[in-house]
Design a protein around this motif. Sequence first.
Motif, PDB file in Angstrom:
ATOM      1  N   PRO A  50      -4.671   2.688  13.634  1.00 49.62           N
ATOM      2  CA  PRO A  50      -5.901   3.456  13.863  1.00 49.62           C
ATOM      3  C   PRO A  50      -5.827   4.374  15.084  1.00 49.62           C
ATOM      4  O   PRO A  50      -6.415   5.446  15.104  1.00 49.62           O
ATOM      5  CB  PRO A  50      -6.963   2.370  14.044  1.00 49.62           C
ATOM      6  N   ALA A  51      -5.087   3.973  16.131  1.00 51.47           N
ATOM      7  CA  ALA A  51      -4.973   4.806  17.333  1.00 51.47           C
ATOM      8  C   ALA A  51      -3.990   5.958  17.150  1.00 51.47           C
ATOM      9  O   ALA A  51      -3.804   6.768  18.052  1.00 51.47           O
ATOM     10  CB  ALA A  51      -4.556   3.951  18.525  1.00 51.47           C
ATOM     11  N   GLY A  52      -3.353   6.023  15.975  1.00 51.93           N
ATOM     12  CA  GLY A  52      -2.458   7.139  15.681  1.00 51.93           C
ATOM     13  C   GLY A  52      -0.989   6.857  15.868  1.00 51.93           C
ATOM     14  O   GLY A  52      -0.152   7.687  15.516  1.00 51.93           O
ATOM     15  N   GLN A  53      -0.612   5.684  16.433  1.00 51.84           N
ATOM     16  CA  GLN A  53       0.803   5.389  16.607  1.00 51.84           C
ATOM     17  C   GLN A  53       1.466   5.129  15.260  1.00 51.84           C
ATOM     18  O   GLN A  53       0.894   4.484  14.389  1.00 51.84           O
ATOM     19  CB  GLN A  53       1.032   4.152  17.492  1.00 51.84           C
ATOM     20  N   ALA A  54       2.677   5.650  15.126  1.00 46.67           N
ATOM     21  CA  ALA A  54       3.460   5.394  13.914  1.00 46.67           C
ATOM     22  C   ALA A  54       4.213   4.084  14.085  1.00 46.67           C
ATOM     23  O   ALA A  54       4.777   3.815  15.145  1.00 46.67           O
ATOM     24  CB  ALA A  54       4.439   6.540  13.676  1.00 46.67           C
ATOM     25  N   VAL A  55       4.204   3.262  13.052  1.00 45.49           N
ATOM     26  CA  VAL A  55       4.955   2.005  13.068  1.00 45.49           C
ATOM     27  C   VAL A  55       5.814   1.923  11.817  1.00 45.49           C
ATOM     28  O   VAL A  55       5.487   2.493  10.772  1.00 45.49           O
ATOM     29  CB  VAL A  55       4.028   0.762  13.156  1.00 45.49           C
ATOM     30  N   CYS A  56       6.905   1.230  11.961  1.00 40.71           N
ATOM     31  CA  CYS A  56       7.791   0.968  10.835  1.00 40.71           C
ATOM     32  C   CYS A  56       8.023  -0.538  10.829  1.00 40.71           C
ATOM     33  O   CYS A  56       8.561  -1.082  11.791  1.00 40.71           O
ATOM     34  CB  CYS A  56       9.104   1.734  11.020  1.00 40.71           C
ATOM     35  N   ALA A  57       7.561  -1.207   9.798  1.00 36.21           N
ATOM     36  CA  ALA A  57       7.624  -2.663   9.767  1.00 36.21           C
ATOM     37  C   ALA A  57       7.618  -3.143   8.326  1.00 36.21           C
ATOM     38  O   ALA A  57       7.406  -2.368   7.391  1.00 36.21           O
ATOM     39  CB  ALA A  57       6.436  -3.246  10.529  1.00 36.21           C
ATOM     40  N   ARG A  58       7.872  -4.427   8.153  1.00 32.59           N
ATOM     41  CA  ARG A  58       7.870  -5.041   6.820  1.00 32.59           C
ATOM     42  C   ARG A  58       6.441  -5.340   6.383  1.00 32.59           C
ATOM     43  O   ARG A  58       5.623  -5.812   7.163  1.00 32.59           O
ATOM     44  CB  ARG A  58       8.678  -6.339   6.817  1.00 32.59           C
ATOM     45  N   TYR A  59       6.178  -5.058   5.114  1.00 34.86           N
ATOM     46  CA  TYR A  59       4.879  -5.365   4.534  1.00 34.86           C
ATOM     47  C   TYR A  59       4.897  -6.811   4.065  1.00 34.86           C
ATOM     48  O   TYR A  59       5.839  -7.242   3.390  1.00 34.86           O
ATOM     49  CB  TYR A  59       4.600  -4.434   3.363  1.00 34.86           C
ATOM     50  N   ALA A  60       3.884  -7.564   4.443  1.00 40.07           N
ATOM     51  CA  ALA A  60       3.813  -8.976   4.067  1.00 40.07           C
ATOM     52  C   ALA A  60       2.472  -9.250   3.410  1.00 40.07           C
ATOM     53  O   ALA A  60       1.424  -8.870   3.937  1.00 40.07           O
ATOM     54  CB  ALA A  60       3.983  -9.863   5.303  1.00 40.07           C
ATOM     55  N   LEU A  61       2.522  -9.893   2.266  1.00 36.94           N
ATOM     56  CA  LEU A  61       1.279 -10.297   1.608  1.00 36.94           C
ATOM     57  C   LEU A  61       0.681 -11.468   2.373  1.00 36.94           C
ATOM     58  O   LEU A  61       1.387 -12.407   2.732  1.00 36.94           O
ATOM     59  CB  LEU A  61       1.545 -10.692   0.159  1.00 36.94           C
ATOM     60  N   GLN A  62      -0.601 -11.376   2.654  1.00 35.75           N
ATOM     61  CA  GLN A  62      -1.319 -12.417   3.383  1.00 35.75           C
ATOM     62  C   GLN A  62      -2.485 -12.880   2.514  1.00 35.75           C
ATOM     63  O   GLN A  62      -2.930 -12.154   1.633  1.00 35.75           O
ATOM     64  CB  GLN A  62      -1.851 -11.860   4.707  1.00 35.75           C
ATOM     65  N   ARG A  66       9.038   7.585  16.875  1.00 32.10           N
ATOM     66  CA  ARG A  66       9.302   6.971  18.177  1.00 32.10           C
ATOM     67  C   ARG A  66       8.386   5.760  18.314  1.00 32.10           C
ATOM     68  O   ARG A  66       7.205   5.831  17.959  1.00 32.10           O
ATOM     69  CB  ARG A  66       9.009   7.936  19.322  1.00 32.10           C
ATOM     70  N   ALA A  67       8.896   4.682  18.874  1.00 32.97           N
ATOM     71  CA  ALA A  67       8.086   3.469  19.051  1.00 32.97           C
ATOM     72  C   ALA A  67       6.906   3.747  19.967  1.00 32.97           C
ATOM     73  O   ALA A  67       7.052   4.373  21.016  1.00 32.97           O
ATOM     74  CB  ALA A  67       8.946   2.341  19.621  1.00 32.97           C
ATOM     75  N   GLY A  68       5.720   3.293  19.549  1.00 33.31           N
ATOM     76  CA  GLY A  68       4.526   3.407  20.366  1.00 33.31           C
ATOM     77  C   GLY A  68       3.949   4.800  20.487  1.00 33.31           C
ATOM     78  O   GLY A  68       3.104   5.052  21.345  1.00 33.31           O
ATOM     79  N   ALA A  69       4.393   5.739  19.647  1.00 34.52           N
ATOM     80  CA  ALA A  69       3.929   7.122  19.734  1.00 34.52           C
ATOM     81  C   ALA A  69       3.470   7.609  18.371  1.00 34.52           C
ATOM     82  O   ALA A  69       3.866   7.063  17.337  1.00 34.52           O
ATOM     83  CB  ALA A  69       5.056   8.021  20.249  1.00 34.52           C
ATOM     84  N   PRO A  70       2.641   8.658  18.358  1.00 30.52           N
ATOM     85  CA  PRO A  70       2.298   9.267  17.065  1.00 30.52           C
ATOM     86  C   PRO A  70       3.544   9.851  16.411  1.00 30.52           C
ATOM     87  O   PRO A  70       4.566  10.064  17.071  1.00 30.52           O
ATOM     88  CB  PRO A  70       1.319  10.384  17.454  1.00 30.52           C
ATOM     89  N   LEU A  71       3.477  10.077  15.113  1.00 28.70           N
ATOM     90  CA  LEU A  71       4.589  10.692  14.401  1.00 28.70           C
ATOM     91  C   LEU A  71       4.749  12.123  14.905  1.00 28.70           C
ATOM     92  O   LEU A  71       3.828  12.932  14.795  1.00 28.70           O
ATOM     93  CB  LEU A  71       4.318  10.671  12.898  1.00 28.70           C
ATOM     94  N   GLY A  72       5.903  12.419  15.515  1.00 30.53           N
ATOM     95  CA  GLY A  72       6.122  13.737  16.099  1.00 30.53           C
ATOM     96  C   GLY A  72       6.441  14.787  15.054  1.00 30.53           C
ATOM     97  O   GLY A  72       6.988  14.483  13.989  1.00 30.53           O
ATOM     98  N   GLU A  73       6.108  16.016  15.371  1.00 34.35           N
ATOM     99  CA  GLU A  73       6.419  17.133  14.477  1.00 34.35           C
ATOM    100  C   GLU A  73       7.922  17.425  14.530  1.00 34.35           C
ATOM    101  O   GLU A  73       8.505  17.443  15.608  1.00 34.35           O
ATOM    102  CB  GLU A  73       5.654  18.385  14.901  1.00 34.35           C
ATOM    103  N   PRO A  74       8.553  17.671  13.381  1.00 34.50           N
ATOM    104  CA  PRO A  74       9.976  18.059  13.415  1.00 34.50           C
ATOM    105  C   PRO A  74      10.112  19.420  14.084  1.00 34.50           C
ATOM    106  O   PRO A  74       9.197  20.244  14.021  1.00 34.50           O
ATOM    107  CB  PRO A  74      10.377  18.110  11.936  1.00 34.50           C
ATOM    108  N   PRO A  75      11.261  19.669  14.763  1.00 35.01           N
ATOM    109  CA  PRO A  75      11.418  20.936  15.478  1.00 35.01           C
ATOM    110  C   PRO A  75      11.435  22.158  14.571  1.00 35.01           C
ATOM    111  O   PRO A  75      11.094  23.246  14.996  1.00 35.01           O
ATOM    112  CB  PRO A  75      12.752  20.764  16.215  1.00 35.01           C
TER     113      PRO A  75
END
Length: 197
Positions: free
Chosen positions: A149-161, A82-91
């Motif tokens: 670091p705050a525990g939220q799960a994110v899904c995004a593209r990895y970019a070399l910087q 879920r956006a902006g939330a920690p990775l939830g446990e599956p039911p």
Amino acid sequence: MLTARQRDILAYIEAYVAEQGIAPTLEEIAAHFSLRSVATVHKHIGNLVARGHLRRGTGSRSLELVRTVLPYAEAPLRGILRAGAPLGEPPHDERIPVPSAMARGSAPLFCVRVEGDGFREEGLAAGDLLICTEAVPPADGDLVLALLPAGQAVCARYALQPAGGALMSGASELWPASLSLRVLGVGVGVVRVLPRG
């Protein structure tokens, strides 16, 4: 050897045929993968035909799988995204059959179920299963599942910087690797539950 995109398209066609009983059109394939040009899909389909995975007729839904069953592996459902939330446990404990062609070497596969519309910029809809491999580090352009670091799960593209890796979302948010991102896996495909009717 198929590219990752060709494997994803082949898996999508198989899932669509299994669900709808007919093949998707090139436009539907382009829309599913957020591709602007049907010509790109046509090129991938041509490669799949040349490699013997598909046959093509003359109608808009004339694609036919040469191999009606792809080898499958079982991927455990590891969480709810879920956006902006920690990775939830599956039911409950669940294992999802996914095309084994999605695997990268011997690294295990796992999946997370998407809830809500917070990841539409990454091509993920509510109900989608994001299939990931534990093969890390990611390459430039990979879709990754990570924890901030705050525990939220994110899904995004990895970019070399210049200073290392970073995650870049479709909304142009940037999370530099210096934030101590924890990459859980690299996205290798999506299983979409298609609406009936």
